[in-house]
Motif scaffolding. Structure first.
Motif, PDB file in Angstrom:
ATOM      1  N   UNK A 910      50.571  78.562  81.847  1.00 50.22           N
ATOM      2  CA  UNK A 910      50.324  78.827  80.542  1.00 50.22           C
ATOM      3  C   UNK A 910      48.859  79.143  80.015  1.00 50.22           C
ATOM      4  N   UNK A 911      48.060  78.486  80.807  1.00 47.27           N
ATOM      5  CA  UNK A 911      46.429  78.523  80.617  1.00 47.27           C
ATOM      6  C   UNK A 911      45.963  79.936  81.098  1.00 47.27           C
ATOM      7  N   UNK A 912      46.637  80.445  81.996  1.00 48.28           N
ATOM      8  CA  UNK A 912      46.424  81.769  82.293  1.00 48.28           C
ATOM      9  C   UNK A 912      46.966  82.811  81.335  1.00 48.28           C
ATOM     10  N   UNK A 913      47.952  82.744  80.789  1.00 42.80           N
ATOM     11  CA  UNK A 913      48.656  83.841  79.732  1.00 42.80           C
ATOM     12  C   UNK A 913      47.587  83.589  78.596  1.00 42.80           C
ATOM     13  N   UNK A 914      47.368  82.305  78.332  1.00 44.30           N
ATOM     14  CA  UNK A 914      46.429  81.993  77.038  1.00 44.30           C
ATOM     15  C   UNK A 914      45.237  82.785  77.399  1.00 44.30           C
ATOM     16  N   UNK A 915      44.437  82.833  78.302  1.00 41.86           N
ATOM     17  CA  UNK A 915      43.305  83.385  78.814  1.00 41.86           C
ATOM     18  C   UNK A 915      43.443  84.937  78.474  1.00 41.86           C
ATOM     19  N   UNK A 916      44.713  85.376  78.940  1.00 37.64           N
ATOM     20  CA  UNK A 916      44.663  86.856  78.717  1.00 37.64           C
ATOM     21  C   UNK A 916      44.600  87.404  77.310  1.00 37.64           C
ATOM     22  N   UNK A 917      45.200  86.511  76.518  1.00 37.14           N
ATOM     23  CA  UNK A 917      45.293  86.751  75.028  1.00 37.14           C
ATOM     24  C   UNK A 917      43.735  86.625  74.677  1.00 37.14           C
ATOM     25  N   UNK A 918      43.318  85.536  74.945  1.00 36.51           N
ATOM     26  CA  UNK A 918      41.731  85.210  74.534  1.00 36.51           C
ATOM     27  C   UNK A 918      40.818  86.397  74.913  1.00 36.51           C
ATOM     28  N   UNK A 919      40.970  86.955  76.206  1.00 35.20           N
ATOM     29  CA  UNK A 919      40.205  88.072  76.594  1.00 35.20           C
ATOM     30  C   UNK A 919      40.376  89.251  75.755  1.00 35.20           C
ATOM     31  N   UNK A 923      36.223  89.645  71.840  1.00 35.11           N
ATOM     32  CA  UNK A 923      35.190  90.575  71.088  1.00 35.11           C
ATOM     33  C   UNK A 923      35.093  90.103  69.351  1.00 35.11           C
ATOM     34  N   UNK A 924      36.280  90.088  68.836  1.00 42.86           N
ATOM     35  CA  UNK A 924      36.244  89.525  67.504  1.00 42.86           C
ATOM     36  C   UNK A 924      35.697  88.314  67.378  1.00 42.86           C
ATOM     37  N   UNK A 925      35.964  87.377  68.270  1.00 42.25           N
ATOM     38  CA  UNK A 925      35.769  85.981  68.119  1.00 42.25           C
ATOM     39  C   UNK A 925      34.271  85.853  68.096  1.00 42.25           C
ATOM     40  N   UNK A 926      33.495  86.857  68.992  1.00 40.33           N
ATOM     41  CA  UNK A 926      32.300  86.512  69.360  1.00 40.33           C
ATOM     42  C   UNK A 926      31.582  87.316  68.102  1.00 40.33           C
ATOM     43  N   UNK A 927      32.274  88.125  67.589  1.00 41.58           N
ATOM     44  CA  UNK A 927      31.651  88.758  66.123  1.00 41.58           C
ATOM     45  C   UNK A 927      31.563  87.608  65.326  1.00 41.58           C
ATOM     46  N   UNK A 928      32.737  86.939  64.904  1.00 40.21           N
ATOM     47  CA  UNK A 928      32.772  85.858  64.101  1.00 40.21           C
ATOM     48  C   UNK A 928      31.671  84.786  64.317  1.00 40.21           C
ATOM     49  N   UNK A 929      31.310  84.444  65.599  1.00 41.10           N
ATOM     50  CA  UNK A 929      30.416  83.388  66.121  1.00 41.10           C
ATOM     51  C   UNK A 929      29.076  83.898  65.713  1.00 41.10           C
ATOM     52  N   UNK A 930      28.874  85.286  65.674  1.00 41.54           N
ATOM     53  CA  UNK A 930      27.633  85.576  65.481  1.00 41.54           C
ATOM     54  C   UNK A 930      27.079  85.542  64.057  1.00 41.54           C
ATOM     55  N   UNK A 931      27.930  85.393  63.216  1.00 46.31           N
ATOM     56  CA  UNK A 931      27.641  85.268  61.508  1.00 46.31           C
ATOM     57  C   UNK A 931      26.731  84.136  61.599  1.00 46.31           C
ATOM     58  N   UNK A 932      25.862  84.136  60.552  1.00 43.25           N
ATOM     59  CA  UNK A 932      24.803  83.316  60.480  1.00 43.25           C
ATOM     60  C   UNK A 932      25.647  81.896  59.749  1.00 43.25           C
ATOM     61  N   UNK A 933      25.377  80.691  60.140  1.00 45.64           N
ATOM     62  CA  UNK A 933      25.853  79.543  59.451  1.00 45.64           C
ATOM     63  C   UNK A 933      25.016  78.478  58.896  1.00 45.64           C
TER      64      UNK A 933
END
Length: 945
Positions: A910-919, A923-933
């Protein structure tokens, strides 16, 4: 005695080899015993005769004793495979026909391949096969006129022996004999006891008998006598005084700088002397190399042990590193050579031996050298097989044949005592292997005086230039178990070392101390083909540390994981043993990486592993073959994506516990100050939520000055909180304030308020920060106002049954257990690593309704048992109600199918499958993380949710 016991052992080995598989009573007995007596340098003809006639047998028959030595030995010899019990009885039947003066003390029943020797005076016996004759030659000491030795071996060296040395250390320490001199003394005593037991000293028990017979019982002269002995051991026999005490003159010249330094003379008493004699009576030759680490750990101060992270790996766990790293390949290579019947075989064997002699092992956190001694022992075992094959039963010079030596091994150790223990342990292992080789070839050899020596550098491994110990281009393998110290436990200096080695921009990170060895090793192998194999805490393969450490190892140092052991329970053989869950990581440079990697999984962390072959290994220690980039790591995400409501941590009082009450404490307080009854609200952390227990929080932040003036006991509580916060500011536990992201001085100015207050105004989802690894599901549920959550839970305001269904499912639990961090082996829930980056399924209305409905069913099944049963009871692996388990299974299946149609074989799958989705989403998640908080700057924060 004409021969030393080592010569006798070598003779016995030859004798056992020559007579292996041979033996016919009538035809071979005389040759057998003529050669047997020659083993001891004695002539059979001078003492014993064959076929001695005897009368007086049962039924008045006349018989013949196979071999008879009047007053000493009677032998009843049989052909191979005959019943020796009957032979023993037959020997006793001869006794009535013997004169009293001729009655033997010893009776031997033998069939050429088995010996049964009986001491009739002591009513003892010993039984062993021919192959073990070298181990039992002292049982026949009467042949050379020695006092008969006890057949029973001395007690084997074990944990008890190391405990005894620990007690001796403590007694010397209490007497004021401390520091360097104490540590060197203990190392020397250990060597002497080992040399006593194994034949380095030609006369067995020479050291023990010297202490016993040449020192006063009160121990008053023991320190001086030991000092004199050390000087003798450091002096070549040719340079010793001619009038030296004969007992001292028997000791060998050791060299190796072990006895070179003159130490202060220790003052012993009777108790210390008794402890030393008791330890000296152990058979140290039976010691496992792992015992030396146990010895060191047993004498170390507990606080000091924790401070430097000193943990000692069992031999079994050391071999888990050495096996897949190189021993498995070497064993396979030798087996292939042995199977080769061509003319090239001899050349191949010699080339293989040269290969063994070229290997150089480096342990940059070597402690007492356990990794080094076991690696050395295993290389010598392989070499012994080669030598035996090359010898072809010829008389050979072991000194020339054995090429593998202790000078192929290198280490760095912070403390002096274990560094010296490591040296001695290597010499001890060398002697053990020399004896075994001598037994196999029938020729005694010892490397005394010591000439080759291991290189053990005393110093801080993270400050030492490793290439000054061993140039990287000469190194073959880097091995060991670096110190296990968490980032929160480490000293400021240690954290600074890790930050400097990581060279990370911006935040310092939370890397554990052990990461320093990975970083140093990565830099070291850049000009080398050496591979790395470390035992380490599983923390660097979980949680936020993965994203901090592994990009450096993968990208900066171009390393790959070529084998790994997933989490298992680490074992130690010492007093005060550590409780640690470990992984093993084998690393190599990318261009050396094999096409398939070895991954060892532990269905039971205390059991044996299951090995699988995979294409690549993720830093989370699962098969990364399905990823585009096997180096993908989950980055911290401090804000929640749009597809889920935000999760937050609970309240942080930072109050020293003064505002928090048990039910009993609350009742007592209300009795003293009844007006405070309405100030208490429920306060839950993970423990209270899971176990259904109560704690209460004294809320004083909304009291008017007038009301507060009428509550003297509440005012006293407030003053205690203020004093606690002022104490933090003045230097006690400053880190606690810093971790709360608060300015200490300002926080103390607001003693009626928390650092962070989360005040829910409607029901909220509660996720415990930690939960037992034994549970199949994390006990997640709802709480209601006026309950205040603590920082030991995570909460989701405005949560829906759908969200509950997804994050309580096995799919989410698999992500948590493999990607998230752990407290020991218990899963630890993180907002930034577990919740926010978790790949949510894409759902249509039908699937949304189905999961929400099944989630409600789980809650309904729980409600049947609550509140009489707590969540701890309901999710106990042995006590979980069947209907509740069935409800979870249906929910799991629905969530699984929302990700793919095919079923998942395991949580790791399951974790291997989820990591494939996360991969794909990374990019979109890193863009979200880069927004100033927004950063909190206030001393106190209050949030209504």
């Amino acid at each position: 005695m004409g021969l030393s016991w080592n010569d006798i052992r070598a003779n016995a080995a030859r004798f056992a080899r020559d007579w292996k598989g041979h033996g016919y009573e009538k035809g071979d007995a005389q040759s057998f015993y003529n050669e047997f007596f020659e083993v001891f340098g004695a002539s059979r003809r001078r003492v014993a005769s064959f076929e001695q006639p005897v009368k007086g047998l049962p039924d008045n028959k006349r018989g013949f004793i196979d071999l008879f030595w009047k007053g000493v030995l009677l032998v009843e010899q049989k052909s191979m495979g005959h019943d020796l019990e009957k032979a023993h009885q037959q020997a006793l039947d001869y006794f009535p026909g013997l004169k009293d003066a001729d009655l033997p003390r010893f009776v031997l029943a033998c069939d050429f391949q088995r010996f049964e020797l009986y001491d009739l005076d002591e009513n003892r016996s010993i039984k062993f096969p021919l192959a073990d004759l070298p181990k039992h030659v002292r049982a026949f000491s009467f042949i050379i006129g020695d006092k008969p030795a006890a057949f029973k071996d001395q007690d084997p060296a074990n944990i008890k022996a190391s405990e005894l040395m620990g007690q001796l250390h403590d007694a010397l320490l209490q007497s004021g004999f401390v520091g360097h001199d104490l540590e060197r003394l203990l190392v020397r005593l250990l060597f002497c006891m080992f040399a006593d037991s194994t034949g380095i000293f030609q006369t067995k028990w020479l050291f023990r008998d010297y202490v016993r017979d040449h020192t006063d019982e009160d121990g008053s002269d023991l320190g001086g006598k030991l000092q004199h002995l050390f000087e003798v051991l450091n002096t070549d026999k040719s340079r010793r005084q001619t009038n030296l005490d004969p007992d001292l003159a028997q000791f060998e010249y050791i060299n190796g700088d072990l006895f070179a330094e003159r130490l202060a003379v220790a003052s012993f008493d009777k108790n210390m002397r008794d402890k030393l004699l008791k330890a000296a009576n152990f058979t140290w030759e039976k010691v496992s190399p792992a015992i030396f680490g146990a010895l060191f750990q047993s004498v170390m101060d507990k606080k000091k042990r924790r401070a430097i992270g000193a943990h000692y790996t069992t031999e079994q766990n050391i071999l888990k590193v050495l096996g897949p790293m190189f021993l498995d390949d070497l064993n396979a290579e030798l087996a292939k050579i042995m199977a080769d019947k061509s003319s090239r075989r001899t050349a191949m064997l010699r080339a293989f031996q040269d290969k063994l002699a070229s290997i150089k092992c480096f342990d940059p956190a070597c402690g007492c050298g356990n990794f080094l001694v076991i690696a050395y022992r295993e290389l010598r075992r392989l070499e012994t097989e080669v030598i035996k094959e090359l010898s072809d039963q010829r008389e050979l010079d072991v000194a020339i044949l054995s090429k593998v030596n202790v000078d192929q091994f290198y280490g760095i150790e912070l403390e002096e005592f274990p560094a010296r223990i490591a040296e001695v342990a290597m010499w001890m292992t060398d002697h053990i292997m020399n004896v075994l080789l001598s037994d196999d070839l029938g020729q005694y050899f010892a490397r005394i005086p010591l000439r080759a020596r291991p290189t053990i550098r005393q110093g801080d491994a993270l400050e030492t230039d490793w290439s000054s110990v061993l140039p990287p281009e000469e190194c073959t393998y880097i091995i060991g178990n670096p110190p296990f110290v968490g980032s929160k436990q480490g000293e400021d200096e240690q954290r600074a070392q890790i930050h400097r080695l990581a060279a990370m921009k911006g935040r310092k990170g939370t890397l554990d101390f052990v990461a320093g060895w990975f970083l140093k090793a990565g830099a070291y192998v850049q000009t080398s083909r050496a591979t790395i194999g470390f035992v380490t805490t599983n923390s660097i393969t979980q949680g936020e540390q993965v994203a901090q450490l592994w990009p450096i190892l993968f990208q900066r140092y171009k390393l790959e994981i070529f084998f790994a052991h997933r989490t298992f329970a680490w074992g130690s053989e010492a007093r005060g043993k550590a409780n640690v869950h470990c992984v093993i990581l084998g690393l190599c440079r990318a261009q050396q990486a094999p096409s398939t990697r070895r991954l060892f999984d532990y269905p039971d962390i205390k059991g044996d592993p299951i090995e699988v072959s995979v294409k690549s290994i993720s830093p989370y220690l699962f098969d990364a073959g399905g990823l585009s980039d096997p180096h993908t790591v989950v980055a911290r995400l401090s804000r929640s994506p749009a597809d889920r409501p935000p999760m937050m941590i609970g309240s942080k009082p930072i109050d020293g516990g003064f505002y928090i009450f048990t039910p009993e404490e609350r009742a007592a307080f209300e009795e003293i100050e009844p007006e405070s009854v309405d100030l208490f609200v429920p306060f839950i952390g993970s423990h209270e939520f899971i176990n259904g227990e109560s704690r209460w929080l004294l809320r004083v932040d909304r009291l008017s000055p007038t009301d507060l003036a009428a509550l003297p006991h509440v005012r006293h509580i407030i003053s205690q909180v203020r004093d606690f916060r002022l104490g933090l500011i003045k230097g006690k536990n400053k880190r606690k304030i810093k971790e709360g992201s608060a300015d200490g001085a300002k926080l103390a100015e607001y003693p009626t308020r928390f650092h962070v207050t989360i005040r829910p105004t409607e029901p909220f989802l509660v996720v415990p920060e930690t939960s037992s690894e034994r549970r199949e599901y994390i006990p997640i549920g709802w709480a209601e106002p006026p309950t205040i959550p603590s920082s030991l839970v995570r909460i989701v305001p405005h949560a829906t049954p759908l969200l509950f269904g997804i994050i309580t499912s096995r799919m989410h639990n698999a992500w948590l257990k493999i990607i998230g961090g752990r407290m020991k082996s218990d899963p630890r829930y993180s907002i930034d690593i577990v919740y926010n980056p978790f790949p949510m399924p894409v759902l249509d209305d039908t699937k949304t309704a189905q999961i929400a409905e099944l989630a409600e069913k789980v809650l309904e099944e729980r409600a049947k048992w609550m509140p009489a049963s707590s969540l701890a009871h309901l999710y106990d692996p042995l006590g979980m109600p069947p209907d509740l388990k069935a409800a979870h299974r249906k929910l799991d299946a629905a969530v699984d199918k929302s990700y793919r149609k095919e079923p998942f074989a395991s949580d790791r799958n399951r974790a291997e499958h989820l990591m494939g989705i996360y991969e794909r989403e990374r990019a979109a998640l890193l863009e979200l993380a880069a927004k100033p908080s927004r950063k909190r700057k206030a001393a106190v924060v209050e949030v209504e949710v």
